[in-house]
Design a protein around this motif. Structure first.
Motif, short mmCIF file in Angstrom:
data_model
loop_
_atom_site.label_atom_id
_atom_site.label_comp_id
_atom_site.label_asym_id
_atom_site.label_seq_id
_atom_site.Cartn_x
_atom_site.Cartn_y
_atom_site.Cartn_z
N GLY A 123 0.79 -1.22 0.00
CA GLY A 123 0.00 0.00 0.00
C GLY A 123 0.83 1.27 0.00
N LEU A 124 2.04 1.20 -0.53
CA LEU A 124 2.94 2.35 -0.53
C LEU A 124 2.88 3.11 -1.85
CD1 LEU A 124 6.04 0.63 1.09
CD2 LEU A 124 4.19 1.89 2.23
N SER A 125 3.26 4.36 -1.81
CA SER A 125 3.40 5.17 -3.03
C SER A 125 4.87 5.54 -3.17
CB SER A 125 2.52 6.42 -2.96
OG SER A 125 2.89 7.21 -1.85
N GLY A 126 5.27 5.92 -4.38
CA GLY A 126 6.65 6.33 -4.60
C GLY A 126 7.13 5.98 -5.98
N GLU A 127 8.45 5.76 -6.09
CA GLU A 127 9.04 5.46 -7.39
C GLU A 127 10.35 4.70 -7.21
OE1 GLU A 127 9.31 9.48 -8.82
OE2 GLU A 127 11.39 9.69 -8.13
N VAL A 128 10.71 4.00 -8.27
CA VAL A 128 11.97 3.25 -8.30
C VAL A 128 12.60 3.47 -9.66
CG1 VAL A 128 10.77 1.10 -9.00
CG2 VAL A 128 13.04 0.96 -7.96
N LYS A 129 13.92 3.70 -9.67
CA LYS A 129 14.59 3.93 -10.96
C LYS A 129 16.03 3.46 -10.92
CE LYS A 129 15.73 8.72 -9.84
NZ LYS A 129 15.51 10.11 -10.20
N ASN A 130 16.54 3.09 -12.10
CA ASN A 130 17.94 2.74 -12.26
C ASN A 130 18.78 4.01 -12.25
OD1 ASN A 130 17.47 -0.01 -12.55
ND2 ASN A 130 17.45 0.05 -14.78
N ALA A 163 9.84 5.55 -1.22
CA ALA A 163 8.53 5.00 -0.89
C ALA A 163 7.96 5.74 0.31
CB ALA A 163 8.63 3.51 -0.59
N GLU A 164 6.65 5.99 0.27
CA GLU A 164 5.97 6.66 1.37
C GLU A 164 4.75 5.87 1.79
OE1 GLU A 164 7.19 11.29 0.49
OE2 GLU A 164 5.07 10.73 0.37
N GLY A 165 4.47 5.90 3.09
CA GLY A 165 3.30 5.23 3.62
C GLY A 165 3.45 5.03 5.12
N PRO A 166 2.59 4.20 5.71
CA PRO A 166 2.68 3.94 7.14
C PRO A 166 4.04 3.34 7.51
CG PRO A 166 0.68 2.98 6.20
CD PRO A 166 1.53 3.44 5.06
N GLY A 167 4.57 3.77 8.64
CA GLY A 167 5.89 3.31 9.08
C GLY A 167 6.09 1.81 9.04
N PRO A 168 5.16 1.02 9.60
CA PRO A 168 5.36 -0.44 9.59
C PRO A 168 5.44 -1.01 8.17
CG PRO A 168 3.68 0.16 11.20
CD PRO A 168 3.98 1.39 10.40
#
Length: 103
Positions: free
Chosen positions: A43-50, A60-65
C-alpha cells in the motif's frame, strides 16, 4: 493540508518516507518491477529507478510499519538479482506521490 500538518495514512498513522539506494546486481534482473509490486502490495506510493552507476534508487511513502517491511524486503535474499548493500534513510513523508511507478 496545513503548513504544520504531517501527512497521515487512512488509519491516521503518521506517514514516513524511505529513500534507499540499492547496490549490487540489481539492474537488468526485474528488480524495479518486483520492487513496485512489493510496494503496491504494502500500500505504498513512490518510485523506483535505475541510476547510471548500476544502483537502483527507491523512494517509498506510507505507514511506518509498511515502509519498514519494504526496507526489510530490500535487505533480504528474496529480491531478484543480488543485493550487496542498501543505504537508506527515513524521514517525514511529503505526500507528493500518487501510486507507485517505475522510472
Amino acid at each position: 493540508m496545513g503548513r504544520h500538518e504531517r501527512p497521515r495514512d487512512d488509519a491516521g498513522q503518521e506517514a514516513v518516507r524511505l529513500e534507499a539506494r540499492v547496490f549490487g546486481m540489481v539492474q537488468g534482473v526485474g528488480f524495479r518491477y518486483w520492487t513496485m509490486g512489493t510496494a503496491e502490495e504494502l500500500g505504498l506510493s513512490g518510485e523506483v529507478k535505475n541510476l547510471d552507476d548500476g544502483s537502483v534508487s527507491v523512494v517509498a511513502e506510507g505507514p511506518g510499519p509498511q515502509v519498514r517491511k519494504l526496507l526489510d524486503w530490500l535487505n533480504s535474499d528474496r529480491t531478484p538479482g543480488r543485493v550487496e548493500r542498501v543505504d537508506d534513510s527515513l524521514s517525514q513523508a511529503s505526500g507528493s506521490f500518487r501510486g507507485f511507478r517505475v522510472l
